[in-house]
Design an enzyme around this catalytic site. Structure first.
Site, PDB file in Angstrom:
ATOM      1  CB  ALA A   1       2.382   6.925   0.887  1.00  0.00           C
TER       2      ALA A   1
ATOM      3  CG  ASN B   1      -1.969  -1.073   1.186  1.00  0.00           C
ATOM      4  OD1 ASN B   1      -2.287  -1.634   0.141  1.00  0.00           O
ATOM      5  ND2 ASN B   1      -2.526  -1.386   2.349  1.00  0.00           N
TER       6      ASN B   1
ATOM      7  N   GLY C   1      -3.434   4.637   7.531  1.00  0.00           N
ATOM      8  CA  GLY C   1      -2.089   4.775   8.073  1.00  0.00           C
ATOM      9  C   GLY C   1      -1.019   4.605   7.006  1.00  0.00           C
ATOM     10  CG  ASP C   2      -0.685   1.043   4.970  1.00  0.00           C
ATOM     11  OD1 ASP C   2       0.127   0.963   5.914  1.00  0.00           O
ATOM     12  OD2 ASP C   2      -1.487   0.130   4.688  1.00  0.00           O
ATOM     13  N   GLY C   3      -1.494   5.341   3.746  1.00  0.00           N
ATOM     14  CA  GLY C   3      -1.535   6.574   2.973  1.00  0.00           C
ATOM     15  C   GLY C   3      -0.801   7.694   3.684  1.00  0.00           C
TER      16      GLY C   3
END
Length: 312
Positions: A250, A50, A245-247
């Protein structure tokens, strides 16, 4: 099939590569109960994958290192990464294992319950990656994996002069990630994970690590050895918090790498990255599944800040 053009990766994301099955329901069922599935979506998932997809969408070339099984779910996960423009050449395929499939049940408030099998997603190791990979990248981002693998990958990165970030995820309180955390330049935790770290590593001192604490709808805070900076986040209509959380990670990493600075004792240097990260996390929560199209334009429309501009 149109694929995103590739260039040499600036970031290597190491960790889980999954296939997600997302089910939207009005509410979670009681024991022995049953609820109607309003919407069912299948898509690529896994924190490392992700983040890599998010980075590429933010014009930061990325590769992913992890493992999948030799089944259709693994093939679909890799095809999804290929379409997104993520480099997958070093992903390990174990023909004897099943790819990890996660079943995500999302209620009408956007909260998520996860059912998962281990599968092949921790079948990779530091010894299986070509060390020359670290000569090609600027940054290594670690997500949940065996502690020994995380430690070894972080050490290989530092030997090559590559900075390291780590988002250990919900198992941080159950696994001994001490050595990997000690080798980390930027540590991402949510509030619950930060509390677990405090209990588990209360006697440890890692002043050189930049700590980023995600607070969900309340924004986030960056803490350094000389102080902290916070941002309250953005108000959006939440559909699905999976992958927010992954966004966030990033957006934070894309902005820091764009600025060319990682100054551990200057929390103000991370203010732009924090705002962009909060915008990315918020945008991810406005749509279903863990992978929502992010772009500098969409982030600037929400936050007023572009992740690809210099923070000088």
């Amino acid at each position: 099939m149109n694929e995103t053009p590739r260039s040499n990766p600036r970031v290597l994301c190491a960790g889980h590569i999954n296939w997600d099955v997302t089910m939207h329901v009005q509410s979670l069922p009681d024991p022995d109960g049953e609820v109607h599935i309003d919407q069912l979506i299948q898509s690529g998932g896994g924190s490392a994958a992700n983040v890599a997809v998010g980075l590429v969408s933010l014009q930061t070339p990325a590769a992913v290192y992890g493992s999948v099984g030799g089944d259709e779910a693994g093939a679909m996960a890799l095809r999804a990464l290929d379409r997104a423009g993520v480099e997958t050449g070093c992903v390990l395929i174990d023909p004897e294992q099943q790819t990890s499939v996660k079943y995500l049940i999302v209620d009408e408030t956007g909260q998520v319950m996860v059912l998962a099998n281990e599968g092949a997603n921790e079948g990779f190791s530091a010894s299986a990656i070509d060390p020359s990979m670290f000569e090609q990248i600027e940054h290594l981002h670690l997500t949940s994996q065996h502690p020994e693998t995380a430690q070894s990958l972080a050490e290989l990165a530092h030997e090559a002069g590559v900075t390291v970030s780590f988002d250990p995820g919900r198992r941080v309180g159950d696994r001994d990630f001490s050595a990997a955390i000690d080798a980390t330049d930027i540590l991402f935790l949510n509030r619950h994970e930060a509390a677990a770290i405090g209990r588990t590593h209360a006697d440890r001192d890692t002043p050189e690590t930049v700590l980023v604490v995600k607070r969900g709808g309340d924004g986030a805070v960056v803490r350094t050895s000389s102080g902290e900076v916070s941002h309250s986040g953005f108000s959006v209509d939440v559909v699905d918090t999976t992958g927010s959380g992954d966004g966030f990670a990033a957006g934070f990493l894309a902005t820091v790498l764009s600025s060319g600075e990682m100054i551990r004792n200057r929390p103000d240097k991370y203010e732009r990255a924090l705002i962009v990260a909060n915008a990315c996390g918020a945008l991810t929560a406005t749509e279903s599944t863990a992978r929502v199209p992010l772009s500098p334009a969409s982030i600037e429309a929400l936050s007023g800040i572009s992740p690809i501009e210099s923070s000088q």
